[in-house]
Write a protein that holds these residues in place. Structure first.
Motif, PDB file in Angstrom:
ATOM      1  N   PRO A  57       7.183  -8.767 -31.669  1.00 24.43           N
ATOM      2  CA  PRO A  57       8.285  -8.817 -30.711  1.00 24.43           C
ATOM      3  C   PRO A  57       8.400  -7.473 -29.992  1.00 24.43           C
ATOM      4  N   ASN A  58       8.462  -7.526 -28.679  1.00 17.85           N
ATOM      5  CA  ASN A  58       8.494  -6.312 -27.873  1.00 17.85           C
ATOM      6  C   ASN A  58       9.266  -6.607 -26.596  1.00 17.85           C
ATOM      7  N   GLY A  59      10.480  -6.083 -26.504  1.00 19.62           N
ATOM      8  CA  GLY A  59      11.315  -6.320 -25.335  1.00 19.62           C
ATOM      9  C   GLY A  59      12.609  -6.995 -25.728  1.00 19.62           C
ATOM     10  N   PRO A  60      13.331  -7.522 -24.739  1.00 17.22           N
ATOM     11  CA  PRO A  60      14.625  -8.152 -25.030  1.00 17.22           C
ATOM     12  C   PRO A  60      14.468  -9.441 -25.827  1.00 17.22           C
ATOM     13  N   TRP A  61      15.364  -9.628 -26.803  1.00 13.69           N
ATOM     14  CA  TRP A  61      15.390 -10.833 -27.626  1.00 13.69           C
ATOM     15  C   TRP A  61      16.808 -11.360 -27.723  1.00 13.69           C
ATOM     16  N   SER A  62      16.927 -12.675 -27.743  1.00 12.37           N
ATOM     17  CA  SER A  62      18.215 -13.347 -27.927  1.00 12.37           C
ATOM     18  C   SER A  62      18.042 -14.454 -28.948  1.00 12.37           C
ATOM     19  N   TYR A  63      19.045 -14.612 -29.815  1.00 13.99           N
ATOM     20  CA  TYR A  63      19.058 -15.658 -30.832  1.00 13.99           C
ATOM     21  C   TYR A  63      20.382 -16.404 -30.715  1.00 13.99           C
ATOM     22  N   TRP A  64      20.333 -17.735 -30.825  1.00 18.20           N
ATOM     23  CA  TRP A  64      21.524 -18.543 -30.692  1.00 18.20           C
ATOM     24  C   TRP A  64      21.872 -19.231 -31.998  1.00 18.20           C
ATOM     25  N   HIS A  65      23.180 -19.449 -32.200  1.00 16.58           N
ATOM     26  CA  HIS A  65      23.641 -20.297 -33.299  1.00 16.58           C
ATOM     27  C   HIS A  65      23.359 -21.742 -32.920  1.00 16.58           C
ATOM     28  N   GLU A  66      23.343 -22.616 -33.894  1.00 16.15           N
ATOM     29  CA  GLU A  66      23.110 -24.033 -33.611  1.00 16.15           C
ATOM     30  C   GLU A  66      24.235 -24.613 -32.752  1.00 16.15           C
ATOM     31  N   GLY A  68      25.207 -23.352 -30.125  1.00 15.36           N
ATOM     32  CA  GLY A  68      24.886 -23.006 -28.745  1.00 15.36           C
ATOM     33  C   GLY A  68      25.404 -21.638 -28.355  1.00 15.36           C
ATOM     34  N   ALA A  69      26.277 -21.050 -29.175  1.00 19.82           N
ATOM     35  CA  ALA A  69      26.811 -19.720 -28.891  1.00 19.82           C
ATOM     36  C   ALA A  69      25.739 -18.662 -29.162  1.00 19.82           C
ATOM     37  N   LEU A  70      25.708 -17.634 -28.336  1.00 22.86           N
ATOM     38  CA  LEU A  70      24.777 -16.524 -28.542  1.00 22.86           C
ATOM     39  C   LEU A  70      25.100 -15.861 -29.870  1.00 22.86           C
ATOM     40  N   GLY A  71      24.096 -15.687 -30.727  1.00 22.44           N
ATOM     41  CA  GLY A  71      24.311 -15.133 -32.056  1.00 22.44           C
ATOM     42  C   GLY A  71      23.930 -13.671 -32.173  1.00 22.44           C
ATOM     43  N   LEU A  72      22.815 -13.278 -31.556  1.00 20.26           N
ATOM     44  CA  LEU A  72      22.305 -11.920 -31.704  1.00 20.26           C
ATOM     45  C   LEU A  72      21.498 -11.585 -30.461  1.00 20.26           C
ATOM     46  N   GLN A  73      21.672 -10.346 -29.972  1.00 20.79           N
ATOM     47  CA  GLN A  73      20.947  -9.969 -28.768  1.00 20.79           C
ATOM     48  C   GLN A  73      20.664  -8.474 -28.777  1.00 20.79           C
ATOM     49  N   GLY A  74      19.420  -8.127 -28.412  1.00 26.27           N
ATOM     50  CA  GLY A  74      19.036  -6.725 -28.348  1.00 26.27           C
ATOM     51  C   GLY A  74      17.577  -6.590 -27.965  1.00 26.27           C
ATOM     52  N   VAL A  75      17.044  -5.401 -28.179  1.00 26.26           N
ATOM     53  CA  VAL A  75      15.656  -5.099 -27.827  1.00 26.26           C
ATOM     54  C   VAL A  75      14.872  -4.779 -29.091  1.00 26.26           C
ATOM     55  N   GLN A  76      13.641  -5.255 -29.122  1.00 19.09           N
ATOM     56  CA  GLN A  76      12.725  -4.893 -30.203  1.00 19.09           C
ATOM     57  C   GLN A  76      11.546  -4.139 -29.604  1.00 19.09           C
ATOM     58  N   LEU A  77      11.142  -3.085 -30.297  1.00 19.90           N
ATOM     59  CA  LEU A  77       9.951  -2.324 -29.929  1.00 19.90           C
ATOM     60  C   LEU A  77       8.984  -2.379 -31.093  1.00 19.90           C
ATOM     61  N   ASN A  78       7.803  -2.924 -30.850  1.00 22.67           N
ATOM     62  CA  ASN A  78       6.786  -3.072 -31.899  1.00 22.67           C
ATOM     63  C   ASN A  78       7.346  -3.759 -33.136  1.00 22.67           C
TER      64      ASN A  78
END
Length: 157
Positions: A57-66, A68-78
């Protein structure tokens, strides 16, 4: 005739085994580019979305709850958290805001109750709590406060 069928069956089995490497599969190439995972086969409920580079994972990432609400958001580098990450409850209310540096918590941290009121505020340096710490009850009243030094409580609490 039966011997021929048996021989044909053995030949087909050997051919199939030779074609798939005797049961082993070729290595999967590393992921690269945009990536989306879904909760459902119809692809109506997104689970995660982000970018891969060289299999990590490299760059912006978003994870949602089932829900439909956004659960987690941020950036990953390597493949490691980096920068500010926001986490929400399944209801969509903010749960936390944390700072990371190359996969290690570093910087401000704020957590919240589901009613939106502040729960904890702290600071991290190289993966250890450092400096002022405040914890509150859900009604906003002070629960405890103190200082951290190199990840351990220090002084009066």
């Amino acid at each position: 005739m039966t011997a021929r069928l048996a021989c044909a069956a053995v030949c087909l089995a050997l051919l199939a085994s030779a074609c798939d490497g005797g049961g082993s599969k070729p290595p999967t190439p590393p992921r690269d580019g945009a990536w989306v995972e879904w909760y459902d086969a119809a692809q109506t409920k997104k689970r995660s979305e982000g970018l891969y580079a060289n299999g990590q994972p490299n760059g912006p990432w978003s994870y949602w709850h089932e829900t439909g609400a956004l659960g987690l958001q941020g950036v990953q580098l390597n493949g490691q958290y980096h920068g500010t990450w926001l986490e929400n409850y399944p209801s969509g209310v903010k749960r936390s805001e944390k700072s990371w540096k190359n996969g290690v918590q570093d910087g401000a941290e704020s957590t919240f109750y589901e009613n939106g009121s502040p729960h904890e505020t702290a600071r991290w340096v190289d993966g250890r709590r450092q400096g002022a710490y405040v914890e509150r009850y859900a009604n906003g009243n002070l629960k405890r406060q103190g200082e951290y030094l190199d990840g351990a409580q220090h002084g009066r609490w």
